[in-house]
Design a protein around this motif. Sequence first.
Motif, PDB file in Angstrom:
ATOM      1  N   ASN A 261     112.849 -12.949 -26.276  1.00  0.00           N
ATOM      2  CA  ASN A 261     111.641 -13.221 -25.849  1.00  0.00           C
ATOM      3  C   ASN A 261     111.427 -12.737 -24.206  1.00  0.00           C
ATOM      4  OD1 ASN A 261     110.778 -14.067 -28.495  1.00  0.00           O
ATOM      5  ND2 ASN A 261     110.521 -16.263 -28.037  1.00  0.00           N
ATOM      6  N   LEU A 262     112.157 -13.375 -23.401  1.00  0.00           N
ATOM      7  CA  LEU A 262     112.318 -13.069 -21.988  1.00  0.00           C
ATOM      8  C   LEU A 262     112.453 -11.569 -21.943  1.00  0.00           C
ATOM      9  CD1 LEU A 262     114.307 -16.093 -20.298  1.00  0.00           C
ATOM     10  CD2 LEU A 262     111.814 -15.935 -20.955  1.00  0.00           C
ATOM     11  N   VAL A 263     113.370 -10.968 -22.577  1.00  0.00           N
ATOM     12  CA  VAL A 263     113.581  -9.659 -22.218  1.00  0.00           C
ATOM     13  C   VAL A 263     112.409  -8.788 -22.751  1.00  0.00           C
ATOM     14  CG1 VAL A 263     115.204  -7.748 -22.975  1.00  0.00           C
ATOM     15  CG2 VAL A 263     116.032 -10.012 -22.382  1.00  0.00           C
ATOM     16  N   VAL A 264     111.990  -9.211 -23.875  1.00  0.00           N
ATOM     17  CA  VAL A 264     110.755  -8.151 -24.619  1.00  0.00           C
ATOM     18  C   VAL A 264     109.592  -8.405 -23.700  1.00  0.00           C
ATOM     19  CG1 VAL A 264     109.375  -8.101 -26.425  1.00  0.00           C
ATOM     20  CG2 VAL A 264     111.566  -8.389 -26.882  1.00  0.00           C
ATOM     21  N   ASN A 265     109.499  -9.679 -23.153  1.00  0.00           N
ATOM     22  CA  ASN A 265     108.365  -9.925 -22.225  1.00  0.00           C
ATOM     23  C   ASN A 265     108.389  -9.081 -20.985  1.00  0.00           C
ATOM     24  OD1 ASN A 265     106.067 -11.788 -21.377  1.00  0.00           O
ATOM     25  ND2 ASN A 265     107.066 -11.979 -19.837  1.00  0.00           N
ATOM     26  N   ALA A 266     109.747  -9.006 -20.227  1.00  0.00           N
ATOM     27  CA  ALA A 266     110.062  -8.304 -19.092  1.00  0.00           C
ATOM     28  C   ALA A 266     109.764  -6.750 -19.503  1.00  0.00           C
ATOM     29  CB  ALA A 266     111.455  -8.591 -18.902  1.00  0.00           C
ATOM     30  N   ILE A 267     110.238  -6.281 -20.574  1.00  0.00           N
ATOM     31  CA  ILE A 267     110.078  -4.781 -20.932  1.00  0.00           C
ATOM     32  C   ILE A 267     108.652  -4.398 -20.961  1.00  0.00           C
ATOM     33  CG2 ILE A 267     110.259  -3.045 -22.479  1.00  0.00           C
ATOM     34  CD1 ILE A 267     113.076  -4.546 -23.078  1.00  0.00           C
ATOM     35  N   ARG A 268     107.678  -5.255 -21.525  1.00  0.00           N
ATOM     36  CA  ARG A 268     106.348  -4.975 -21.746  1.00  0.00           C
ATOM     37  C   ARG A 268     105.740  -4.877 -20.388  1.00  0.00           C
ATOM     38  NH1 ARG A 268     106.037  -8.745 -26.933  1.00  0.00           N
ATOM     39  NH2 ARG A 268     106.148  -7.124 -28.799  1.00  0.00           N
ATOM     40  N   HIS A 269     106.033  -5.635 -19.549  1.00  0.00           N
ATOM     41  CA  HIS A 269     105.340  -5.575 -18.362  1.00  0.00           C
ATOM     42  C   HIS A 269     106.004  -4.917 -17.047  1.00  0.00           C
ATOM     43  CE1 HIS A 269     103.822  -9.109 -20.367  1.00  0.00           C
ATOM     44  NE2 HIS A 269     102.758  -8.892 -19.683  1.00  0.00           N
ATOM     45  N   THR A 270     107.074  -4.253 -17.355  1.00  0.00           N
ATOM     46  CA  THR A 270     107.725  -3.241 -16.488  1.00  0.00           C
ATOM     47  C   THR A 270     107.371  -1.764 -16.788  1.00  0.00           C
ATOM     48  OG1 THR A 270     109.727  -4.564 -16.425  1.00  0.00           O
ATOM     49  CG2 THR A 270     109.929  -2.364 -15.845  1.00  0.00           C
TER      50      THR A 270
END
Length: 361
Positions: A261-270
Motif C-alpha cells: 500500500n505504501l509503495v503503490v501510494n508512492a508510485i501514484r504520487h511520484t
Amino acid sequence: MNLLKIIAVTAGLGTLVAAAGLAIMWRLRGRSIGVMMAVVAAVAVVATLAGVVAITLRMLIEGEARDLVLSVVAVGGLVGLGVAFILGRRVVAASRRLVDAVRTPGDFTAPQGLPAELQTIANTLEESFARERALEGARRELVAWVSHDLRTPLAGMRAMAEALEDGVVTDRETVLRYHTQIRLEVERLSGLVDDLFELSRIHAGALRLSRSRIGLADLVADTMAGAEALARAKGVRLSAEAGEVVPVEADAGALGRALRNLVVNAIRHTPTDGTVLLRAAVHVGMACLSVADCCGGIPEADLPRVFEVAFTGESARTPTGEGGAGLGLAIAQGIVEAHQGLIGVVNEGPGCRFEIRLPLS
C-alpha cells in the motif's frame, strides 16, 4: 469479669444491629446512594448507642451520672446522623449533576467539583464521548466519500452498458474498449470492497495474524515484483536497498499488504521519471522498512492526518481517479499496529518518506 461482660453485651447488640442494617440495605439496594449511606451511618450510631445504653442501665452508672452519659451519647448520635445526612445529600446532588450532564443533548462536558470517584467517572465519560464523536464524524465522512467513489465508476459503466445494449456503439474497436473499461472498473470496485472489508476487520479488532519468522529482504523483493508493472506504466523508477538479514516475527501476507500500500501510494504520487526507493535496515534495535518518493512533500499541517480514514484535504496523498478510495494508508497503519509496530511519515528531500518500525525477532 465486668470487662468481659461489657465486651459480650456490646458485641451481641452490635451484631443484631448490623444484621438488621444489612437486611434493610438489601431491601433498599435499588434506592439512592444517599439512602444507603444514611443506613450505614445509622447502623454505626445505633450500634454504639445500644451498647452504651445497655451497659449504663444494667451495670455501671446510676443517678445523675447515668443521665449525663446518656445525654452525651444521644447528642453524639444525633450529630453523627446529621453529618451522614449532609454527606449523603452532597453525594446524591453530585450524582444527579453527573446524570443530568450525561442526559443533556449535544456535547458532554464533565461537571467539576464532584467527589474524586465521581469526578474520575465524569472525566472518563467526557473522553469516551469525545472519541465517539470523532469516530462518528469519521464514519460519516467515510460513507460520503465511498459513496462518491462508487457512484462515479457505476455511472460510467451504466452509460457504456446502455450504449452497447442500445446499439449506439457498433464498431469493434470501441466495443472492445468499452468492455475493457468495464472490466477495469469492476476490478477497481472489487478492490474497494476488499479494502473496506479489511478496514472493518481492523477497526473491529478482528484482524487475525499468522506470525512466522520472515526476512525483510524477501518481503521487499516480493513487493518490488508486485509493483513493478504499475511503476513501469507510470514511468517511475523503482529501486530497493536491503543490506543485512533482518528477521521479524510477522504475518507475511498482512505485512506485505501494508508495504505494498505504501509503495503503490508512492508510485501514484511520484511524477514520471521520479524514483521510489525501498529500504530495509535495523535502527535503534528495531527492524525498519521505509518508502521514499518524489511527491514534492506533504504540508506540515497535514502530516498528522495522513493516516486518517476519509481524510479528504486538498493536499491529502489519497488516490483519486487512478486507484482506490484512499483507504490504503489507514489499512497499513492498522496492520502495522497489530504487529505492535509503529508507522510514520516525514518530509525528506524531493518528497516524503514513510517508515515502518517493527520489533526484531
